[in-house]
Design an enzyme around this catalytic site. Sequence first.
Site, PDB file in Angstrom:
ATOM      1  N   ARG A   1       6.120   1.891  17.015  1.00 48.08           N
ATOM      2  CA  ARG A   1       5.740   0.927  16.115  1.00 48.08           C
ATOM      3  C   ARG A   1       4.437   0.282  16.574  1.00 48.08           C
ATOM      4  O   ARG A   1       3.229   0.233  15.800  1.00 48.08           O
ATOM      5  CB  ARG A   1       6.537  -0.297  15.401  1.00 48.08           C
ATOM      6  CG  ARG A   1       6.316  -1.015  14.473  1.00 48.08           C
ATOM      7  CD  ARG A   1       7.406  -1.769  13.662  1.00 48.08           C
ATOM      8  NE  ARG A   1       8.645  -1.909  14.359  1.00 48.08           N
ATOM      9  CZ  ARG A   1       8.660  -3.024  15.175  1.00 48.08           C
ATOM     10  NH1 ARG A   1       7.694  -3.722  15.522  1.00 48.08           N
ATOM     11  NH2 ARG A   1       9.852  -3.284  15.803  1.00 48.08           N
TER      12      ARG A   1
ATOM     13  N   ASP B   1     -15.856  -5.014   3.626  1.00 49.60           N
ATOM     14  CA  ASP B   1     -15.235  -4.003   3.260  1.00 49.60           C
ATOM     15  C   ASP B   1     -16.237  -2.844   2.907  1.00 49.60           C
ATOM     16  O   ASP B   1     -17.085  -2.807   1.937  1.00 49.60           O
ATOM     17  CB  ASP B   1     -14.453  -4.361   1.989  1.00 49.60           C
ATOM     18  CG  ASP B   1     -13.723  -3.341   1.197  1.00 49.60           C
ATOM     19  OD1 ASP B   1     -13.931  -2.003   1.621  1.00 49.60           O
ATOM     20  OD2 ASP B   1     -12.937  -3.360   0.501  1.00 49.60           O
TER      21      ASP B   1
ATOM     22  N   LYS C   1     -10.124   6.769   1.101  1.00 49.86           N
ATOM     23  CA  LYS C   1     -11.387   7.138   0.286  1.00 49.86           C
ATOM     24  C   LYS C   1     -12.183   8.037   1.271  1.00 49.86           C
ATOM     25  O   LYS C   1     -11.547   9.115   1.657  1.00 49.86           O
ATOM     26  CB  LYS C   1     -12.011   6.052  -0.031  1.00 49.86           C
ATOM     27  CG  LYS C   1     -11.087   5.079  -0.620  1.00 49.86           C
ATOM     28  CD  LYS C   1     -10.444   5.179  -1.994  1.00 49.86           C
ATOM     29  CE  LYS C   1      -9.445   4.256  -2.489  1.00 49.86           C
ATOM     30  NZ  LYS C   1      -9.586   2.896  -2.440  1.00 49.86           N
TER      31      LYS C   1
ATOM     32  N   TYR D   1     -12.785  -5.249  -4.602  1.00 49.32           N
ATOM     33  CA  TYR D   1     -11.561  -4.519  -4.845  1.00 49.32           C
ATOM     34  C   TYR D   1     -10.694  -5.286  -5.604  1.00 49.32           C
ATOM     35  O   TYR D   1     -10.092  -6.460  -5.117  1.00 49.32           O
ATOM     36  CB  TYR D   1     -11.378  -3.872  -3.637  1.00 49.32           C
ATOM     37  CG  TYR D   1     -10.077  -2.989  -3.982  1.00 49.32           C
ATOM     38  CD1 TYR D   1     -10.401  -1.755  -4.564  1.00 49.32           C
ATOM     39  CD2 TYR D   1      -8.658  -3.374  -3.535  1.00 49.32           C
ATOM     40  CE1 TYR D   1      -9.110  -0.933  -4.724  1.00 49.32           C
ATOM     41  CE2 TYR D   1      -7.851  -2.257  -3.768  1.00 49.32           C
ATOM     42  CZ  TYR D   1      -7.932  -1.148  -4.306  1.00 49.32           C
ATOM     43  OH  TYR D   1      -6.823  -0.325  -4.635  1.00 49.32           O
TER      44      TYR D   1
HETATM   45  C1  LIG Z   1      -9.115   1.633  -2.511  1.00 49.63           C
HETATM   46  C2  LIG Z   1      -9.846   0.389  -1.925  1.00 49.63           C
HETATM   47  C3  LIG Z   1      -9.020  -0.475  -1.177  1.00 49.63           C
HETATM   48  C4  LIG Z   1      -7.539  -0.478  -1.057  1.00 49.63           C
HETATM   49  O1  LIG Z   1      -7.137   0.349  -0.070  1.00 49.63           O
HETATM   50  P1  LIG Z   1      -5.716   1.217  -0.232  1.00 49.63           P
HETATM   51  O2  LIG Z   1      -6.123   2.407   0.740  1.00 49.63           O
HETATM   52  O3  LIG Z   1      -5.612   1.824  -1.651  1.00 49.63           O
HETATM   53  O4  LIG Z   1      -4.840   0.373   0.057  1.00 49.63           O
HETATM   54  C5  LIG Z   1      -9.832  -1.869  -0.738  1.00 49.63           C
HETATM   55  N1  LIG Z   1     -11.017  -1.821  -0.918  1.00 49.63           N
HETATM   56  C6  LIG Z   1     -11.838  -0.682  -1.494  1.00 49.63           C
HETATM   57  C7  LIG Z   1     -13.368  -0.829  -1.635  1.00 49.63           C
HETATM   58  C8  LIG Z   1     -11.189   0.365  -2.108  1.00 49.63           C
HETATM   59  O5  LIG Z   1     -11.993   1.303  -2.650  1.00 49.63           O
END
Ligand SMILES: *Cc1c(COP(=O)(O)O)cnc(C)c1O
Length: 384
Positions: A52, A177, A202, A104
């Site tokens: 973990r 982000d 992504k 997001y």
């Molecule tokens: C998809 C996304 C998230 C969330 O990520 P997950 O992997 O789906 O939990 C956060 N910020 C942005 C800009 C995203 O495109």
Amino acid sequence: MADKHLHAASLAAQALGWVDPMTKAIVPPIHMASTYERDADNAYRSGRVYARPDNPTFDQAESTLAALEGASAALIFSSGMSAATACFLALSPGDHVVAPKVMYWALRNWLAAFATRWGLRVDFVDADRSEAIAAAVRRGETKLVWIETPANPTWGVTDIAAAARIAHAAGALLAVDSTVATPVLTRPIELGADIVMHSATKYLNGHSDIIAGALAGARQDAYWASLKTMRAQLGTILGQTEAWLLMRGMRTLFPRVAWACRSAETLAERFVAHPMVEEVLYPGSPSFAGHAIAKRQMRGGFGGMLSVRVKGGERAAIASAARVELWKRATSLGGVESLIEHRASIEGPGTPCPTDLLRLSVGVEDADDLYRDLDQALRRADNA
Ligand SMILES: *Cc1c(COP(=O)(O)O)cnc(C)c1O
């Protein structure tokens, strides 16, 4: 790797040049073990106790991401959401945070609903304007400024260096982000950010086959230690196989992102002049509000994400999405296959997303094929 002057693209392609010392394999194994043997003298000389907190399959993805971001360290998580929420849960109830109005959507909802109930005080601002961030921070009370650039789904650009100066002057950290920018196009830590977050689902993975998240930190300080502890305690770790797939995907990050940027730029240019398109939203468009800042802080391209606002409003936008044949109608972004989404439909009530907006994630197909498919869909929707 021995050569300290290698470009990030070379580091990514070879995952830092790792070769297995025992077998000389150039691709690492997947370590499935959930636990590690203790030495006879009661020590844990391997440094690993239980899977973990520790898994050697995370090491390569984490050290590669840290190198690409110019970070001191990186941590991979079970999702982008678990990586992002850890940054807020590592604060204390009563702390004040600043976040963007356009960001997001699922994270914005979590901040507005859960984080405030848990005791954080959250102000949402128009983060495209540095003055709005400056007006919202409270010296000594604000502990974290969160930004997303370019920001979903209208791709507004936040000046990272200015946001860092404002956050630091107030005694707060800056977290970015950077999912859409990727470390290929922007390195927020070099611009003053403390934490970089990725939905590794992504571009980092790039093949739409895992859910994963990551944080990169400028320093391994007490805040970083609490993020690491949080991941170990909550168990928001990535599975071993997913960690391996993430590393495999990251090796092609640079060519995928470069290709997507070129195609997105071409599509943005061509759709500006399209009779069915009201407006193209893309940081690479010279007429886009955030273009000047994007030009300063993004290198080598403006990303593979753009949105088009369709003439004829919501009905025409949904009808156009219904008529594509090559683009896939799906949420998410950053994969090799191009996706189209009527974004307001998925964000739901209260969304700041215009209802005539189609969000486009440009993959690595031929740009001309992508143009022709969306062009015919827009024209057929108009005739319907
Ligand atoms: C998809 C996304 C998230 C969330 O990520 P997950 O992997 O789906 O939990 C956060 N910020 C942005 C800009 C995203 O495109």
